[in-house]
Design a protein around this motif. Structure first.
Motif, PDB file in Angstrom:
ATOM      1  N   LYS A  18     -41.941  -4.806   8.741  1.00  0.00           N
ATOM      2  CA  LYS A  18     -42.315  -4.853  10.073  1.00  0.00           C
ATOM      3  C   LYS A  18     -41.130  -5.574  10.794  1.00  0.00           C
ATOM      4  O   LYS A  18     -40.915  -5.271  12.160  1.00  0.00           O
ATOM      5  CB  LYS A  18     -43.616  -5.729  10.256  1.00  0.00           C
ATOM      6  CG  LYS A  18     -44.920  -4.915   9.723  1.00  0.00           C
ATOM      7  CD  LYS A  18     -45.906  -5.928   9.934  1.00  0.00           C
ATOM      8  CE  LYS A  18     -47.200  -5.255   9.333  1.00  0.00           C
ATOM      9  NZ  LYS A  18     -48.314  -6.118   9.385  1.00  0.00           N
ATOM     10  N   GLN A  21     -37.210  -3.484   9.803  1.00  0.00           N
ATOM     11  CA  GLN A  21     -37.074  -2.194   9.921  1.00  0.00           C
ATOM     12  C   GLN A  21     -36.116  -1.464   8.976  1.00  0.00           C
ATOM     13  O   GLN A  21     -35.641  -0.494   9.163  1.00  0.00           O
ATOM     14  CB  GLN A  21     -36.364  -1.750  11.333  1.00  0.00           C
ATOM     15  CG  GLN A  21     -37.096  -2.451  12.446  1.00  0.00           C
ATOM     16  CD  GLN A  21     -38.878  -1.935  12.590  1.00  0.00           C
ATOM     17  OE1 GLN A  21     -38.851  -0.773  12.488  1.00  0.00           O
ATOM     18  NE2 GLN A  21     -39.506  -2.984  12.673  1.00  0.00           N
ATOM     19  N   HIS A  22     -36.142  -2.105   7.572  1.00  0.00           N
ATOM     20  CA  HIS A  22     -35.274  -1.635   6.656  1.00  0.00           C
ATOM     21  C   HIS A  22     -36.517  -1.505   5.430  1.00  0.00           C
ATOM     22  O   HIS A  22     -37.443  -2.219   5.240  1.00  0.00           O
ATOM     23  CB  HIS A  22     -34.415  -2.734   5.977  1.00  0.00           C
ATOM     24  CG  HIS A  22     -33.310  -2.452   7.095  1.00  0.00           C
ATOM     25  ND1 HIS A  22     -32.035  -1.872   7.088  1.00  0.00           N
ATOM     26  CD2 HIS A  22     -32.953  -3.534   8.046  1.00  0.00           C
ATOM     27  CE1 HIS A  22     -31.213  -2.041   7.982  1.00  0.00           C
ATOM     28  NE2 HIS A  22     -31.690  -3.121   8.753  1.00  0.00           N
TER      29      HIS A  22
END
Length: 359
Positions: A18, A21-22
């Motif tokens: 969250k 973003q990876h």
């Protein structure tokens, strides 16, 4: 306890994805993927993680380097350290250069979460062991060997002088862990046992090296509950030395609640001990004595006597307490004497009337 579980790993992945973003992978000590944003990879072997565990350091793999490695993609892989040991690996998928800024932060967050979960688990286990100890002590024939085992498990130093405390918390939501942590921060953890016996009752065994120390601890515990903004009633027993007397001490606290007619928030068995002598006598005998001595006294007269005795037979103090004129109080006391034949201002007569009120 297995520190890095699949559930904890899944929580770390969800929370980290969250924020970064990876794609995140969490591997156990054997290099098996426990959790991943890419669910298809769960349960597979991660060769890069095995290398991190073997060498004990962070390793970065480019697209080219990861091509020939089983279950490994380009990214950064960092060892997860718990109590100076590697317990797993966290892998962040992506361009290694772009991950430099977040890799250490992700690692730190992961390790903090593991510590938080571990100490919560340890605390809850400790609370349950204390509850088992209190349950055993309250049995008619407690097991000495089980008590010894539990005290060793808890690493508890039960000092010579002891008291039982019962805390009643009516219809309020509270956290067991926060209460235990707060008590542990204020008291020596090895000197007390705490048990949550039902949804609104807490039983505490406090101990001390000297007897006078216990009264201070009782007041301190009461203040702790007040600072937690909990509305409570608390009762404490007489001092005892042997664990076999804990059940009696518990029953003393029960009697305190039963005989606490003014609903005072903090009382000890010493405050009601003389009343308990009457309580243990035959109910019919108590009733007969009450009727014979008090006769037809009305409620106002009874309340006046209670406050007169509470204020040590002092006319001025009682009148002030009741917000009435001194002469009004004297009139009420004379009325009591006329009905009962006993003068409340005389010690011997006052004693008879006090006993009747207790009955």
């Amino acid at each position: 306890m297995d520190v890095l579980t699949a559930d904890i790993a899944a929580l770390i992945v969800d929370e980290t994805v969250k924020r970064t973003q990876h794609n995140i992978n969490i591997m156990n000590f054997n290099g098996e993927i426990l959790a991943s944003y890419d669910k298809s990879r769960i349960g597979t072997r991660h060769e890069g993680a095995c290398m991190v565990i073997e060498e004990g350091r962070t390793m970065v793999f480019s697209d080219t380097e990861s091509e020939g490695m089983q279950g490994t993609q380009a990214g950064v892989n960092l060892p997860i350290i718990f109590q100076d040991n590697i317990v797993g690996v966290i892998g962040i998928t992506g361009d290694p250069k772009a991950l430099e800024q977040i890799a250490d932060l992700v690692k730190m967050s992961t390790e903090l979460l593991l510590y938080q979960n571990y100490f919560t688990y340890e605390l809850e286990g400790n609370i349950r062991s204390q509850e088992l100890l209190v349950e055993e002590l309250l049995k008619s024939e407690p097991s000495k060997s089980f008590i010894q085992y539990l005290t060793q498990q808890l690493n508890t130093q039960l000092y010579t002088f002891r008291k039982c405390i019962i805390v009643n918390i009516e219809k309020q939501i509270f956290s067991k862990n926060s209460i235990v942590r707060t008590l542990a921060s204020q008291l020596e953890t090895q000197s007390f046992i705490i048990a949550f016996t039902n949804s609104n009752r807490i039983v505490i065994l406090i101990t001390g090296e000297v007897q006078n120390e216990l009264d201070f601890k009782v007041k301190n515990i009461y203040q702790i509950f007040k600072r937690l903004k909990l509305d409570i009633q608390m009762a404490s027993s007489l001092v005892f030395k042997h664990l076999k007397d804990f059940k009696n001490a518990y029953e003393e606290c029960e009697l305190v609640f039963m005989l606490n007619e003014h609903n005072q928030p903090l009382m000890s068995f010493e405050d009601v001990e003389e009343k308990t002598l009457l309580y243990q006598s035959d109910k019919e005998i108590r009733e007969r004595y009450k009727k014979r001595v008090l006769g037809s006294l009305d409620l106002q007269s009874i309340e006046t006597l209670k406050h007169f005795f509470k204020n040590d037979l002092n006319i001025a103090k009682t009148a002030k307490y009741l917000y009435i004129h001194r002469n009004t109080l004297l009139y009420r006391l004379e009325k009591c004497e006329a009905i009962t034949g006993l003068n409340p201002k005389k010690y011997a007569d006052a004693l008879k009337l006090q006993i009747a009120l207790w009955c």
